[in-house]
Structure formats: C-alpha cells, structure tokens
Design an enzyme around this catalytic site. Sequence first.
Site, short mmCIF file in Angstrom:
data_model
loop_
_atom_site.label_atom_id
_atom_site.label_comp_id
_atom_site.label_asym_id
_atom_site.label_seq_id
_atom_site.Cartn_x
_atom_site.Cartn_y
_atom_site.Cartn_z
N ASP A 79 199.41 -6.98 -11.39
CA ASP A 79 199.75 -5.61 -10.98
C ASP A 79 201.23 -5.34 -11.21
O ASP A 79 202.02 -6.26 -11.46
CB ASP A 79 199.39 -5.39 -9.51
CG ASP A 79 200.14 -6.33 -8.57
OD1 ASP A 79 200.23 -7.54 -8.89
OD2 ASP A 79 200.63 -5.87 -7.52
N GLU A 146 199.81 -8.31 -5.97
CA GLU A 146 200.90 -9.10 -5.41
C GLU A 146 201.95 -8.21 -4.76
O GLU A 146 202.53 -8.56 -3.73
CB GLU A 146 201.54 -9.96 -6.50
CG GLU A 146 202.62 -10.91 -6.02
CD GLU A 146 204.03 -10.36 -6.14
OE1 GLU A 146 204.97 -11.07 -5.74
OE2 GLU A 146 204.21 -9.22 -6.63
#
Length: 484
Positions: A79, A146
């Site tokens: 991400d 994350e």
Amino acid sequence: MAKEILNLQPASVWKYFYDFTQIPRPTGQMEEVTNYVYECGKKMGLETLRDEVGNILIRKPATKGYESRPIVTLQSHVDMVPQKNSDVNHDFSKDPIDAYIDGEWVKARGTTLGADNAIGASMALAIMEDNSLEHGPLEALFTINEEVGMDGANGLKPGFLKGDILLNIDSEVEGKLFIGCAGGVDVNVSLEYKDQETSSEDDCAVRLSLVGLKGGHSGVDIHVGRANANKLMARLLKAAIEEFGIRLSSFEGGTMRNAIPREAFATLTLAPEDSENFNKFIADFEALFTKEFAGIEDRIALKIEKCELPKYLIPEDVQDNLINALEACQNGPISMLQSFPDTVEASTNLSIVRAGEGKVTVNFLVRSSSDSRKMWVASSIESTFLLIGAKVEFDASYTGWQPNAQSHIMNVMSKAFEDFYNEKPDIKVMHAGLECGIIQGVMPNMDMISFGPEIRHPHSPDEKVHIESVARSYQVLLNTLKLV
C-alpha cells in the site's frame, strides 16, 4: 510519461515499479495490487499463497548447492500513502501515479510517488523472477495496509512464514542498516456539541487557507522542524479570536495520521468593519511564519476568500476550548535516544483536525521505542483534551522492534555493504514504524534487518527516490543473499 522509468537500471526492478505506479493502491484498497502480486508469483511457477487477511507469500527454492542455507524472507508492503496538494486533480482510488525522471531522481507530479514501499516490493519480485541468482531458500512476503494500522503484519499467523532471517526492504536512507524501530499508538479525540445558528447577518464570512507546507513522514521527518499546519492554524485562530472576536464555523487540517499536515482550512465570521485590518493581520502572520521557518519551509501561504455566511457556528466556549487544547498539546519530538543520540525516542504528530456540523475529531500518532514512554506521551495528550470535556481513545497500538546487538544478519549484511562501498555502514535505530516488531511477535526467533535505497520526503507530494541508489541497494541485497 511514466513509461520513461522503464529505461532505468536494473530493468527488472523498474519494470515492476512501473507496474505498481499503474495500480491504484492507497491503504485500504488492496484487492487489485495483491491480485497482481499473486499472479506474478503464479506466472513465475513458484508456490504462491494468500493468507486470511490478504498478505501474499511467494516461495522460491534454493540455488543448487545452497539448499542448506537459512531461509530468507524478503518483506515489503504494497500500500501507499495517498497525499496530494489541494490544487492537484488526482483520484488515488482510480488514477495511476504520474511518475517521471528529474535528473538523479524519480518523482511524481503533484502526488506521493509510492516508492514507499513499491521499490522494496519491486526488488523482491525481481529476485523471485531471476533464476540466474545464487541464494538459499527464499520467500517474499507482501503485506497489506501497513500505512494505517499495519493490518497485514498484525494478521500474520504462526506457520505462514518459514524464514529464519527477515530482510525488510522498507528503509529510506542509503548507507544505513536498521536494527530497531519505534512502536506507535493512535490517540483519537472526539467531542459533540450543538450547532449555534449564526446570529448576525451583518457579519461577513471568509475561508482561510494555510497551504504550501512541506509535510512529510511523521517518523522520518519529525525531527527536522517542519511546520505542522494544524498547530499554525490553531495559533493564528487564537490570536484572531483575541484581536477580532472572530467566530469559527469549521476547521479542517491534515489527512493522514502518519503524515505531517501540510494544509489547514477554516471558515469564520467577523465584523465587516474589521475586514481590512484582518487582511493585514493575515499578511503579517504569513510573514511571521515565513520568518520563523526560514531555511525549513519556503512556500508557506495564507489565503483569504470571501464566502457565503455559514448557517451555523461552533459555540464560543467549544471554539475557545478547542483552540486552546490544540495550542497546548504536545507535537513533534519529545525525547531522544541516549544510545543513538541522533535518533528521536518519542514524538507525537497532531495529524488530523475536523471541526464543524456538531462534531470535533482530532487525531494524533504517538511514536516511541519505549512502550512506557509511548503511553506516557499519549496520556499527556489525553489529559489535555479531557480538560475540555472531550472523549479520548487509544487505538492501533503496536510495539517497537528491539535492537539485537548480536544479530547474525547484521554482520552478514555489513560485510556485503563494506565489500561493495568500501566503507562500513551506519547501524541505526529508526524512529519510523516498521512491521518488524509485529512480525517478531509471530516469529520470535527470526533474525531481522531493514535497509533500502534513498527515498526523500515520503508521505508528501515531494516524495522522490534516487535512481542510482536503487541499483546500489539492489546489488548489496544480491550480495547479501549469496553470503547468508
């Protein structure tokens, strides 16, 4: 054109990086990017797994003669932080990143680049694809979400990973090897109130904008003294209340818990006869902020636009309490590590403020390598906002990664680094949060290290990755895999 990065070396790494720029992947939107990584593993003919939360794991057998080596896990997250300037037209949910080459760097036009952490994921995929390399048994872990909550790492279950050694490719300073990091906790403040109708139709209304700040990563950049848009706006509004008796209708600042806020906006009312003096007041504050942050910030801008008179205002007592609490709360570095004097031990980032339409929300990210100090700093913020009658909750707490001075992989990678650069690496502890500490909770015997190429200003539209450092870091990684 983003495709120009396909001409960079090592070609295999930049090929995957280009693909990542074309896939919208803000935190929380993981299906397309994890499907891409999953299909990459399948096309390579390698064992490819997806766990319950959506992490992807690809396993690759050892090169002949290396079968008895320890299992190495390459780890990165897929991400990215979606940050853009307010005047940039970009939808992170569907638009690709417009990456381009600017001299020695790859940048993005008006948005975050996502090199944090696509460059690490690209290195891992390039290694898994290349059958000419020499290495022991490998697995590559690609974690989800994350940047907000570390959902992927927190969702790992025992038995999914088999690695003895973890190489986290999510650091952003070439020449440094990291053996520890801070933990963190979110502090979420909320307060509800009853809107007050605007009483005087003779007042005028303005939209005040504070823009042009650099922002940045609230772990990596917290120590460099960059301005926090929420803190500056609160300071300005307090002075405006005292001098002009302005009334606040709304306050919005910041967008991400782990990004130093770059912009803040307020809608307010004041007496028409004060308009001229208020304009001068704002110009004086712009000059003051520019002077105070000289050499750090170079584009601070305060703008005033007339707008329609709002129907509702924040009650005066709520307005004053909020502004005073924002002024009083801690922000920035709190303490430094004694064993690593240049490293922040504890910090807090006043990341997001929303006030209007009957509700106030304020969000902080507190970081510390000490769990006790982390919670002490969080408690100090809680105390500040409890004094104004707000509700305060702690969320998404995660522990830091404790350094291991006897680390085998630290010694191995230090040798690979010294052989390549002809100098020793700096061994550091990072103030930013990494997934290593959480993974260590699942794999307590796993030896870990973190490294990466030079990435500047992550979590801001100024993010950029140094081209040659990518090639150098990749070569050190390949050399490390041969030595493990």
